[in-house]
Scaffold this motif. Structure first.
Motif, mmCIF file in Angstrom:
data_model
loop_
_atom_site.group_PDB
_atom_site.id
_atom_site.type_symbol
_atom_site.label_atom_id
_atom_site.label_comp_id
_atom_site.label_asym_id
_atom_site.label_seq_id
_atom_site.Cartn_x
_atom_site.Cartn_y
_atom_site.Cartn_z
ATOM 1 N N GLY A 644 0.782 -1.237 0.000
ATOM 2 C CA GLY A 644 0.000 0.000 0.000
ATOM 3 C C GLY A 644 0.806 1.275 0.000
ATOM 4 O O GLY A 644 0.416 2.242 0.630
ATOM 5 N N ALA A 645 1.936 1.302 -0.690
ATOM 6 C CA ALA A 645 2.684 2.556 -0.808
ATOM 7 C C ALA A 645 3.061 2.783 -2.261
ATOM 8 O O ALA A 645 4.233 2.707 -2.626
ATOM 9 C CB ALA A 645 3.921 2.528 0.083
ATOM 10 N N LEU A 710 1.102 10.013 9.327
ATOM 11 C CA LEU A 710 1.212 11.371 8.823
ATOM 12 C C LEU A 710 0.048 11.690 7.886
ATOM 13 O O LEU A 710 -0.396 12.832 7.796
ATOM 14 C CB LEU A 710 2.551 11.526 8.092
ATOM 15 C CG LEU A 710 3.054 12.934 7.900
ATOM 16 C CD1 LEU A 710 3.165 13.632 9.249
ATOM 17 C CD2 LEU A 710 4.408 12.916 7.212
ATOM 18 N N ALA A 711 -0.449 10.635 7.213
ATOM 19 C CA ALA A 711 -1.451 10.866 6.171
ATOM 20 C C ALA A 711 -2.661 11.613 6.718
ATOM 21 O O ALA A 711 -3.195 12.514 6.053
ATOM 22 C CB ALA A 711 -1.879 9.535 5.574
ATOM 23 N N GLN A 717 -5.764 18.714 7.075
ATOM 24 C CA GLN A 717 -5.312 20.099 7.026
ATOM 25 C C GLN A 717 -5.229 20.664 5.616
ATOM 26 O O GLN A 717 -4.949 21.849 5.438
ATOM 27 C CB GLN A 717 -3.932 20.230 7.697
ATOM 28 C CG GLN A 717 -3.937 19.919 9.169
ATOM 29 C CD GLN A 717 -4.729 20.949 9.965
ATOM 30 O OE1 GLN A 717 -4.776 22.124 9.624
ATOM 31 N NE2 GLN A 717 -5.406 20.493 11.014
ATOM 32 N N SER A 718 -5.420 19.817 4.611
ATOM 33 C CA SER A 718 -5.197 20.287 3.245
ATOM 34 C C SER A 718 -6.067 21.498 2.927
ATOM 35 O O SER A 718 -5.582 22.512 2.427
ATOM 36 C CB SER A 718 -5.500 19.157 2.272
ATOM 37 O OG SER A 718 -5.334 19.596 0.971
ATOM 38 N N ASN A 726 -6.430 19.526 -4.019
ATOM 39 C CA ASN A 726 -5.536 18.458 -4.483
ATOM 40 C C ASN A 726 -4.423 18.253 -3.447
ATOM 41 O O ASN A 726 -3.498 19.069 -3.330
ATOM 42 C CB ASN A 726 -4.947 18.858 -5.841
ATOM 43 C CG ASN A 726 -4.072 17.759 -6.391
ATOM 44 O OD1 ASN A 726 -3.549 16.948 -5.639
ATOM 45 N ND2 ASN A 726 -3.933 17.740 -7.698
ATOM 46 N N ILE A 727 -4.561 17.164 -2.709
ATOM 47 C CA ILE A 727 -3.647 16.985 -1.578
ATOM 48 C C ILE A 727 -2.183 16.932 -2.038
ATOM 49 O O ILE A 727 -1.299 17.535 -1.435
ATOM 50 C CB ILE A 727 -4.000 15.699 -0.800
ATOM 51 C CG1 ILE A 727 -5.349 15.882 -0.129
ATOM 52 C CG2 ILE A 727 -2.950 15.411 0.247
ATOM 53 C CD1 ILE A 727 -5.724 14.763 0.782
ATOM 54 N N VAL A 728 -1.963 16.247 -3.163
ATOM 55 C CA VAL A 728 -0.582 16.114 -3.629
ATOM 56 C C VAL A 728 0.010 17.486 -3.940
ATOM 57 O O VAL A 728 1.141 17.806 -3.552
ATOM 58 C CB VAL A 728 -0.519 15.194 -4.861
ATOM 59 C CG1 VAL A 728 0.894 15.142 -5.404
ATOM 60 C CG2 VAL A 728 -0.996 13.807 -4.494
#
Lengths: 769, 519
Positions: A644-645, A710-711, A717-718, A726-728
């Motif tokens: 899952g990464a 961390l996710a 907070q995004s 867009n989180i990225v």
């Protein structure tokens, strides 16, 4: 304040030496001698005040952080030593001016000699153990230079190095001893330490301190078995031998013991060690002196013998023995200084200093002969010279002290040897009817005044003090009190003690010495046949030095052979050993909470990883290895996907691809030589073992629950903090804006670097064309 | 959840490093626009100016209270400021000695100085790092720069061999360090050193194995960087193969920064775990390093290699100071003769402050002495001898006292200082370290240390013997003179002699710097 100036005068003189030598040419010796002469007069003027009980002292903070003060103290012992140092120093400087008149770097010689004088004066004036140590090291290194002054000769270099190694090793030992001592009493002040003497003697560290300090004192004062450097040091110019190796530097160790005897003395270990070592040195030194015909060597061994006697007396520690020590130290400085200077004059005028080739010199060198006669009578301990006064006191002290008759007998043997030695160096060259020397008789004439004034004055002092010993009595009494406390007071010096057992022993040593001298040929032959100096300490020194060098060379060969392979083996082995220790101690149990179920596609990936790892190692072609490594990385990326990464997997794939390409490019240009792989089981076992250990630890880590994710932070907070959906994007340009900036900078910088590399390359090609 | 806020004030403490990075960037950029024949004299000047500016900047913060930097990833305190200063001193002196070295080899290029600056910036930041990942990144910054510098002169096999060995073993050690950091993180859940003590003591009861393994791995990683035996093997080969000014920077800067980071990490770790473990580990390392370093140096005729081994021995003395940080025990043990100027705290705190002061002063002393010695080595070597391996033979030093009395005097001062002989800065620093060790009760280590340093006198003084007591070899070429080399020598000789007699001014800074871990 005057004391402070006195401390610095020799250093100032040392700094001026080269200049003065240029300015005053052949008179430089006389001019420079004014500095120590002035000091001697000043110290002399302090004697009355000292007798009244005044002790000038001075403490300036120097390095308060370390407890090191610039502390000076002029008590009776310091005063006596200071007078000897400056008085003899004056005469030696004058003497050296003539003796080395043609030497190309006479100025530098004066500089080193005066620097040494400063260090020596510092030792006796210091009231702080570390100030004393610093001055101690100054004398060690200036004497190293002075011994090696005739450095064109190999022997001079070798003996300078030996003297340095032995005394510097002792110096380091002294340093630790003084640090420990300071730690026990809580001060570095010498007078403070003396005040706290009981604390030291009761401390569990007493023995360690004593041994370490003795290590320093014995090496410096040439006690057995460390004496081997002193005869070697005779390669020094004679004024240096007269000054450093008889009167001053070798006495520094004795002085240190005397200075610290209120603190360290009076205990069974002190008494035993000092008495045994001192007595051995005294007797063996005297014997060794008889095995030589070189004037300076005989004198050197006789000095070793005297130093042994002084140490032995300090070890006895009775009031009488301390008084005898102080008196004899003074007497010895006077007569031995004279005899060394005489030996120098003889060498200078006749071209040899081998007794076997000398006789009848008295007619050509009358002044020198007279000085020599007086000094050697003092050395033999004949009345009415000061040496006699000192020797009587020693016999009395031996008889009264705990050593008793055996010690007195040993002293008689020692003095017997010294009598023979005195006859050999002080009398034999000058006596006899026939004239013998290297040079023809007509060419041999009396030394110039600057070369006989020194010995003559010293010898005269020995005679005067013998006739009127009360003149120096107050000074010596003061010094005795400073060493032995008030019970060592009340020294009374007289020339004639009446008919006592001591006088009998004196007569005994004279008879023994006389017969040894009469039988000098067989004695010499016998001692040479025994070849004492190549056994024992001498051999030990040689063996330990060469042993050390051999040990370190073989260590270098084994440990440091330049093979990267071996470096890695040693590193891995140590590292693995440490890890194994941790595992055995604390990670012994089977890791809990690790899933024992492995899925089939995971097995496939695992096998892929293993195969490519093995392939990378065993392959003979660089390209195959690189490709195998790449495959390994890709398989790892697959693992990331399974767990899952995907982002990490992406990065891994990109990085691996780039690495493979770069490696392939670089290796295609490398001159890779194919070489034989020899399979050795241990080279495989070691990495496997380390890898196994690490796997084991990883299993343990895996069984520990992880802490935070961390996710969640980014997800919550995004929008509120980053104002983006867009989180990225938000992560890249907002939460990790610095990282992005940094990455961009790194890229730009490496771009610049690569550009410069390419340009240099093309330039070099151009230049070659 | 609180969101972190960065203001301009957060960047101020980073100024020394920023100055160096900006300087490096200017050098790289300007190099691009230079023609091959253009004069590059400005580059060394710029580097020295940058180093001086950064060092001065560090000094201004010497008396400020500790403050967190960049949200606690770093910390600026007198300790880090002092080490930045030491690094800048080393950088400035090494740069001065590079000028004629590079000119003789026709290898003056901007990236050389840029790499030196990058490495130094990494060292300065490493001294400030207060978090394991930051620490690792800075170790990599300085290591990668020094790998590249090691094989900067790509001629012949030696530089490549040195660079390759350094890279392989260095990469291994970095990986080990990182792995250890990961284990510590696994055990405690944090990478911040200040927050680590509490969780560590909890982890010691629940997961002792992980903590042990982590500590061992991190120590191993650092042991590589400071060249402690048995992880020292790269040192002689790398020091010998690298360009001499680079060796100088490596021996002082990398060592100073690595010791700084090691002290910071283990001081914090020591609060969480039983300090006895750290004490025994560091004592063993110190013992091995002192003894082996000194023994290995004895047979060397190659002076550059001898200095490499001697740097190992010096790391050993420094490790004695590190070991003294971890003593515990009854208060009576500490007599603290050397701590009269340090105030506040229990005897134990004072003993630790004393040890720290010893380490810091030693690093400064070693910087002056070693850079000076390497400078002399670099002016005496000739390119054409390098392949033969005789470029650094003792014979090169024969009769130097007659050819260049000033250089011979300077070299003698450096050798005496490295040998710890008064009145030089090296003696003072040896005294400070071993006094601290005695005060902390490490008697055995002190005796071994001081006596093994007596062995050092043999190989240091051999150089002096050659310089002062041997004739000038026939056919000796004239020695070039250059203002920058002379300046470097004058500065380091003055420091070695003056600070050996009057250490006063520096002591004030040291008291500041050594008191920070007290509480």
């Amino acid at each position: 304040m005057a004391l402070c100036i006195a401390f610095f005068v020799p250093f100032i003189a040392a700094a001026l030496a080269v200049l003065f030598t240029r300015l005053f040419k052949s008179w430089a010796g006389w001019v420079l001698a004014l500095f120590p002469a002035g000091l001697a007069v000043w110290f002399g003027a302090q004697v009355p005040a000292g007798v009244r009980g005044e002790v000038p002292s001075l403490t300036l903070p120097w390095m308060p952080d370390l407890g090191i003060d610039f502390a000076l103290r002029l008590d009776g012992l310091s005063l006596l030593m200071a007078l000897l140092i400056t008085g003899l120093g004056t005469l030696v400087v004058i003497y050296a001016g003539r003796y080395l008149v043609h030497h190309e770097v006479l100025g530098r010689f004066y500089g080193w000699l005066l620097l040494f004088m400063g260090g020596m004066l510092g030792i006796v004036l210091a009231d702080n153990t570390l100030l004393l140590f610093i001055c101690w090291e100054v004398t060690t290194f200036s004497s190293f230079i002075l011994i090696g002054f005739e450095h064109k000769e190999d022997a001079a270099r070798e003996s300078a190095q030996r003297a340095l190694l032995i005394t510097a090793l002792g110096g380091q030992s002294l340093l630790v001893g003084l640090l420990l001592l300071g730690d026990v009493v809580g001060t570095l002040s010498i007078s403070g330490t003396i005040a706290a003497a009981d604390t030291v003697r009761d401390s569990p560290r007493y023995l360690a301190i004593l041994l370490l300090v003795l290590g320093g004192a014995f090496t410096k004062s040439a006690q057995m078995p460390f004496h081997t450097w002193l005869p070697g040091a005779m390669t020094a110019p004679t004024p240096v031998s007269a000054y450093l190796h008889s009167a001053t530097m070798v006495k520094a160790g004795v002085f240190l013991l005397a200075r610290l005897s209120p603190v360290l003395g009076g205990t069974p270990p002190w008494e035993t060690i000092l008495t045994i070592v001192g007595t051995m040195t005294m007797v063996l030194g005297a014997l060794l002196a008889l095995g030589h015909t070189d004037l300076k060597l005989v004198l050197a061994y006789a000095t070793v013998s005297v130093l042994g006697a002084l140490v032995m007396l300090l070890g006895q520690g009775t009031a009488a023995s301390i008084q005898a020590m102080v008196t004899f130290l003074t007497a010895h400085a006077l007569y031995k200084g004279t005899l060394f200077l005489v030996a120098g004059s003889v060498d200078h005028e006749t071209g040899t200093r081998d007794v076997a080739h000398l006789s009848g010199l008295r007619k050509r060198l009358p002044m020198t002969a007279a000085a020599s006669a007086a000094a050697s009578l003092s050395m033999m301990g004949l009345p009415p010279l000061f040496g006699f006064v000192g020797k009587e006191l020693i016999y009395e002290a031996c008889l009264e002290g705990p050593g008793g008759w055996p010690l007195a007998a040993a002293a008689t043997v020692g003095f017997g040897g010294m009598v023979a030695a005195a006859l050999r160096v002080g009398v034999q060259p000058f006596a006899g009817k026939t004239f013998r020397a290297e040079k023809p008789e007509s060419k041999v004439h009396e030394a110039p005044p600057s070369m006989w004034v020194g010995p003559a004055l010293l010898a005269a002092a020995g005679l005067v003090l013998g006739l009127v010993p009360w003149a120096i009595q107050p000074l010596l009494a003061m010094a005795s009190v400073d060493i032995g406390g008030s019970q060592a007071g009340g020294l009374e010096l007289t020339l004639w003690h009446g008919v006592t057992p001591a006088l009998g022993l004196s007569a005994g040593s004279l008879v023994l010495g006389g017969s040894l001298f009469a039988l000098r040929q067989p004695v010499l032959k016998g001692l040479r046949a025994l070849n004492l100096s190549s056994h024992g300490p001498e051999r030990f020194y040689q063996a330990s030095l060469s042993g050390l060098i051999k040990l370190s060379s073989s260590m270098t060969r084994v440990l440091q052979n330049g093979s990267l392979h071996q470096y890695i083996v040693v590193t891995l082995a140590t590292f693995g050993g440490l890890l194994a220790l941790a595992v055995v101690l604390r990670l012994g149990e089977w890791p809990r909470g690790v899933s024992k179920y492995v899925l089939s596609h995971e097995v496939v990936v695992l096998v892929g990883i293993l195969v490519s790892a093995v392939l990378a190692v065993v392959s003979r072609s660089a390209l195959t290895s690189i490709l195998a490594l790449g495959a390994l990385g890709l398989a790892e990326a697959l693992l990331y996907v399974f767990f899952g990464a995907p982002d990490l997997a992406m990065t891994q794939v990109v990085v691996q691809t780039l690495t493979v390409i770069l490696f392939a490019l670089v290796f295609s240009r490398f001159p890779v030589q194919p070489h034989e792989h020899r399979f050795r089981w241990w080279t495989a076992a070691l990495p496997l073992a380390v890898g196994g250990l690490i796997t084991w630890i990883i299993l343990h880590v895996a069984s520990t629950p992880s802490h935070t994710r961390l996710a969640d932070f980014y997800a919550t907070q995004s929008v509120p903090a980053g104002k983006g959906l867009n989180i990225v994007n938000v992560i890249l340009v907002d939460f990790r804006a610095f990282d992005t900036l940094g990455e961009a900078t790194v890229l730009a910088t490496s771009g610049l670097g690569v550009f410069l590399l390419f340009r240099t390359r093309s330039q070099r090609k151009k230049r070659q064309v | 959840m609180n969101l972190p806020n960065l203001s301009l004030a957060d960047f101020l403490p980073l100024l020394p490093a920023i100055i160096m990075v900006v300087g490096a960037s200017i050098l790289l950029l300007s190099e691009v626009f230079l023609s091959t024949t253009a004069s590059r004299a400005y580059q060394a000047v710029l580097t020295v100016v940058t180093a001086v500016a950064a060092g001065a900047m560090a000094l201004t913060t010497m008396f400020e209270p500790p403050q967190e930097v960049m949200l606690g990833f770093g910390v600026m305190d007198p300790f880090s400021s002092f080490l930045t200063f030491v690094v800048c001193v080393g950088l400035a002196l090494a740069t001065l000695s590079s000028v004629s070295f590079l000119r003789k080899r026709g290898a003056e290029r901007g990236e050389f100085y840029a790499l030196m600056l990058f490495a130094s910036a990494g060292m300065s930041l490493l001294a400030m790092s207060n978090e394991l990942i930051t620490l690792f990144v800075n170790i990599e910054v300085l290591s990668l720069s020094t790998y590249a510098l090691t094989s900067y002169l790509r001629r012949g096999t030696r530089p490549s061999e040195a660079g390759f060995k350094y890279f392989i073993l260095g990469a291994f050690s970095s990986a080990v360090l990182l792995y250890g950091a990961a284990l510590l993180y696994g055990a405690t859940g944090t990478t911040h050193l200040t927050a680590m003590a509490g969780p560590l003591s909890t982890a010691m009861s629940s997961q002792p194995g992980l903590v042990y393994a982590g500590i061992i791995l991190v120590i191993t990683g650092f042991a590589f960087k400071v060249a402690a035996v048995p992880f020292h093997m790269w040192t002689p080969d790398v020091y010998e193969g690298a360009p001499t000014p680079v060796t100088a920077l490596m021996s002082v800067g990398v060592k100073a920064a690595a010791f700084a980071a090691m002290v910071r990490v283990f001081f914090m770790v020591g609060k969480g775990v039983d300090p006895q473990i750290l004490l025994s580990l560091f004592s063993v390392l110190a013992f091995l390093t002192m003894v082996a370093g000194n023994l290995l140096a004895i047979p060397q005729r190659n002076v550059k290699r001898m200095l490499a081994y001697s740097s190992i021995a010096h790391a050993g003395y420094l490790l004695v100071g590190v070991a003294a940080l971890f003593v515990t025990g009854p208060g009576e043990q500490f007599r603290l003769l050397g701590a009269s100027a340090l105030t506040g705290g229990t005897p134990l705190d004072l003993a630790r402050a004393e040890a720290l002061r010893g380490i810091l002063y030693y690093l400064l002393a070693y910087t002056f002495s070693a850079v000076g010695a390497f400078t002399i080595v670099s002016v005496l070597e000739r390119r054409e001898d390098e392949e033969k391996g005789t470029a650094w033979d003792l014979e090169r030093f024969s009769g130097l006292a007659q050819r260049k009395p000033g250089w011979a005097f300077a070299m003698a001062a450096f050798m005496l200082s490295l040998g710890g002989i008064p009145p030089t800065i090296g003696f003072m620093s040896k005294l400070l370290i071993f006094q601290a060790a005695v005060d902390a009760g490490l008697i055995g280590l002190t005796i071994v240390g001081v006596l093994s340093s007596a062995v050092g006198i043999y190989y240091y003084l051999r150089v002096v013997v050659y310089m002062f007591m041997r004739p000038v070899p026939e056919g000796a070429q004239a020695l070039e003179k250059s203002w920058s080399t002379e300046l470097a020598l004058v500065l380091s000789t003055a420091a070695v002699v003056i600070l050996g007699i009057i250490p006063g001014p520096v002591m004030g800074w040291l008291e500041q710097a050594s008191s920070i871990f007290g509480q």
